[in-house]
Motif scaffolding. Structure first.
Motif, PDB file in Angstrom:
ATOM      1  N   MET A 193     -39.953 141.010 122.788  1.00 18.28           N
ATOM      2  CA  MET A 193     -38.607 141.334 122.348  1.00 18.28           C
ATOM      3  C   MET A 193     -38.702 141.541 120.835  1.00 18.28           C
ATOM      4  N   LYS A 194     -37.969 142.515 120.321  1.00 13.38           N
ATOM      5  CA  LYS A 194     -38.124 142.930 118.935  1.00 13.38           C
ATOM      6  C   LYS A 194     -36.929 142.543 118.065  1.00 13.38           C
ATOM      7  N   GLY A 195     -37.168 142.505 116.751  1.00 10.11           N
ATOM      8  CA  GLY A 195     -36.129 142.216 115.770  1.00 10.11           C
ATOM      9  C   GLY A 195     -35.308 143.437 115.400  1.00 10.11           C
ATOM     10  N   GLY A 196     -35.651 144.589 115.910  1.00  8.36           N
ATOM     11  CA  GLY A 196     -34.933 145.840 115.701  1.00  8.36           C
ATOM     12  C   GLY A 196     -35.239 146.775 116.854  1.00  8.36           C
ATOM     13  N   PRO A 197     -34.513 147.873 116.976  1.00  8.58           N
ATOM     14  CA  PRO A 197     -34.673 148.758 118.134  1.00  8.58           C
ATOM     15  C   PRO A 197     -35.800 149.793 118.005  1.00  8.58           C
ATOM     16  N   TYR A 198     -36.966 149.332 117.622  1.00  7.23           N
ATOM     17  CA  TYR A 198     -38.164 150.168 117.539  1.00  7.23           C
ATOM     18  C   TYR A 198     -39.371 149.323 117.912  1.00  7.23           C
ATOM     19  N   THR A 199     -40.378 149.920 118.528  1.00  7.68           N
ATOM     20  CA  THR A 199     -41.579 149.162 118.876  1.00  7.68           C
ATOM     21  C   THR A 199     -42.309 148.655 117.645  1.00  7.68           C
ATOM     22  N   ALA A 200     -42.147 149.319 116.505  1.00  2.00           N
ATOM     23  CA  ALA A 200     -42.818 148.895 115.272  1.00  2.00           C
ATOM     24  C   ALA A 200     -42.152 147.690 114.608  1.00  2.00           C
ATOM     25  N   CYS A 201     -40.974 147.303 115.044  1.00  5.03           N
ATOM     26  CA  CYS A 201     -40.277 146.156 114.448  1.00  5.03           C
ATOM     27  C   CYS A 201     -40.974 144.855 114.826  1.00  5.03           C
ATOM     28  N   GLU A 202     -40.710 143.826 114.033  1.00  4.05           N
ATOM     29  CA  GLU A 202     -41.367 142.538 114.263  1.00  4.05           C
ATOM     30  C   GLU A 202     -40.995 141.981 115.642  1.00  4.05           C
ATOM     31  N   SER A 203     -41.916 141.221 116.180  1.00  6.57           N
ATOM     32  CA  SER A 203     -41.699 140.591 117.480  1.00  6.57           C
ATOM     33  C   SER A 203     -40.898 139.314 117.305  1.00  6.57           C
ATOM     34  N   VAL A 204     -39.982 139.077 118.228  1.00  6.72           N
ATOM     35  CA  VAL A 204     -39.150 137.877 118.196  1.00  6.72           C
ATOM     36  C   VAL A 204     -39.714 136.829 119.146  1.00  6.72           C
ATOM     37  N   VAL A 205     -39.977 137.243 120.374  1.00  4.11           N
ATOM     38  CA  VAL A 205     -40.486 136.319 121.381  1.00  4.11           C
ATOM     39  C   VAL A 205     -41.113 137.126 122.517  1.00  4.11           C
ATOM     40  N   TRP A 206     -42.072 136.525 123.198  1.00  6.08           N
ATOM     41  CA  TRP A 206     -42.688 137.147 124.361  1.00  6.08           C
ATOM     42  C   TRP A 206     -41.763 136.964 125.557  1.00  6.08           C
ATOM     43  N   VAL A 207     -41.552 138.031 126.334  1.00  8.42           N
ATOM     44  CA  VAL A 207     -40.740 137.939 127.549  1.00  8.42           C
ATOM     45  C   VAL A 207     -41.596 138.343 128.745  1.00  8.42           C
ATOM     46  N   SER A 208     -41.276 137.777 129.885  1.00  7.78           N
ATOM     47  CA  SER A 208     -42.041 138.031 131.102  1.00  7.78           C
ATOM     48  C   SER A 208     -41.188 138.744 132.140  1.00  7.78           C
ATOM     49  N   GLU A 209     -41.857 139.485 133.004  1.00  7.32           N
ATOM     50  CA  GLU A 209     -41.174 140.172 134.095  1.00  7.32           C
ATOM     51  C   GLU A 209     -40.408 139.149 134.929  1.00  7.32           C
ATOM     52  N   GLY A 210     -39.170 139.499 135.282  1.00  7.22           N
ATOM     53  CA  GLY A 210     -38.332 138.638 136.101  1.00  7.22           C
ATOM     54  C   GLY A 210     -37.389 137.752 135.305  1.00  7.22           C
ATOM     55  N   MET A 211     -37.618 137.617 133.995  1.00  7.90           N
ATOM     56  CA  MET A 211     -36.694 136.828 133.178  1.00  7.90           C
ATOM     57  C   MET A 211     -35.355 137.556 133.125  1.00  7.90           C
ATOM     58  N   GLU A 212     -34.279 136.803 132.996  1.00  9.40           N
ATOM     59  CA  GLU A 212     -32.957 137.402 132.862  1.00  9.40           C
ATOM     60  C   GLU A 212     -32.616 137.586 131.394  1.00  9.40           C
ATOM     61  N   PHE A 213     -31.873 138.675 131.101  1.00 11.43           N
ATOM     62  CA  PHE A 213     -31.520 139.042 129.736  1.00 11.43           C
ATOM     63  C   PHE A 213     -30.018 139.280 129.676  1.00 11.43           C
ATOM     64  N   ASP A 214     -29.316 138.533 128.829  1.00 10.95           N
ATOM     65  CA  ASP A 214     -27.867 138.687 128.653  1.00 10.95           C
ATOM     66  C   ASP A 214     -27.604 139.823 127.671  1.00 10.95           C
ATOM     67  N   TYR A 215     -26.912 140.857 128.126  1.00  9.70           N
ATOM     68  CA  TYR A 215     -26.658 142.036 127.297  1.00  9.70           C
ATOM     69  C   TYR A 215     -25.529 141.789 126.302  1.00  9.70           C
ATOM     70  N   SER A 216     -25.661 142.388 125.125  1.00  8.95           N
ATOM     71  CA  SER A 216     -24.587 142.392 124.127  1.00  8.95           C
ATOM     72  C   SER A 216     -24.068 143.815 123.932  1.00  8.95           C
ATOM     73  N   CYS A 217     -24.981 144.770 123.680  1.00 10.58           N
ATOM     74  CA  CYS A 217     -24.620 146.176 123.491  1.00 10.58           C
ATOM     75  C   CYS A 217     -25.909 146.984 123.374  1.00 10.58           C
ATOM     76  N   HIS A 218     -25.794 148.306 123.279  1.00  6.49           N
ATOM     77  CA  HIS A 218     -26.990 149.136 123.127  1.00  6.49           C
ATOM     78  C   HIS A 218     -26.846 150.140 121.987  1.00  6.49           C
ATOM     79  N   VAL A 219     -27.989 150.634 121.513  1.00  2.22           N
ATOM     80  CA  VAL A 219     -28.043 151.718 120.523  1.00  2.22           C
ATOM     81  C   VAL A 219     -29.077 152.733 120.984  1.00  2.22           C
ATOM     82  N   ILE A 220     -28.994 153.910 120.401  1.00  2.00           N
ATOM     83  CA  ILE A 220     -30.029 154.933 120.567  1.00  2.00           C
ATOM     84  C   ILE A 220     -30.718 155.023 119.205  1.00  2.00           C
TER      85      ILE A 220
END
Length: 127
Positions: free
Chosen positions: A50-77
């Protein structure tokens, strides 16, 4: 110096000259204003960071695994046309961005308001 070594040094010098002198080519990892406006939850479909910004080059926040649930807030392009959802790993304090490609339903359907405004980019819940 051998021909191969000379060629390598020359290639590295060319690559260095092609690099931009400013940060214009760097993704903006912190200038986003995510808001918690979505109540949906989705499943993460692939392990990754999971990233600190909406780009793969942004810093990593935490490792996530397949099947984990994610609470949505909003999206950007982002600037590459890729959709990212901001939210948190369910039942945790880990907030950040996940690409739509890693969410079973492509993530939040609600855009983040004022998505390009300056924000602290701390990964914390936004107002």
């Amino acid at each position: 110096m051998t021909f191969v070594a000379t060629a390598v040094v020359f290639a590295l010098a060319l690559a260095q000259d092609e690099a931009p002198d400013d940060d214009s080519a760097q993704p903006q990892c912190s200038d986003w204003s995510p808001r918690n406006v979505d109540t949906a939850r989705g499943d993460i479909t692939g392990a990754g960071r999971m990233k600190g910004g909406p780009y793969t080059a942004c810093e990593s926040v935490v490792w996530v695994s397949e099947g984990m649930e994610f609470d949505y807030s909003c999206h950007v392009i982002n600037g590459y046309g890729t959709r990212w959802t901001y939210g948190r790993v369910a039942e945790s304090d880990h907030w950040g961005w996940i690409s739509a490609a890693h969410l079973h339903d492509q993530g939040s359907r609600i855009p983040c308001a004022d998505a390009t405004a300056t924000a602290p980019g701390t990964g914390q819940r936004a107002p």
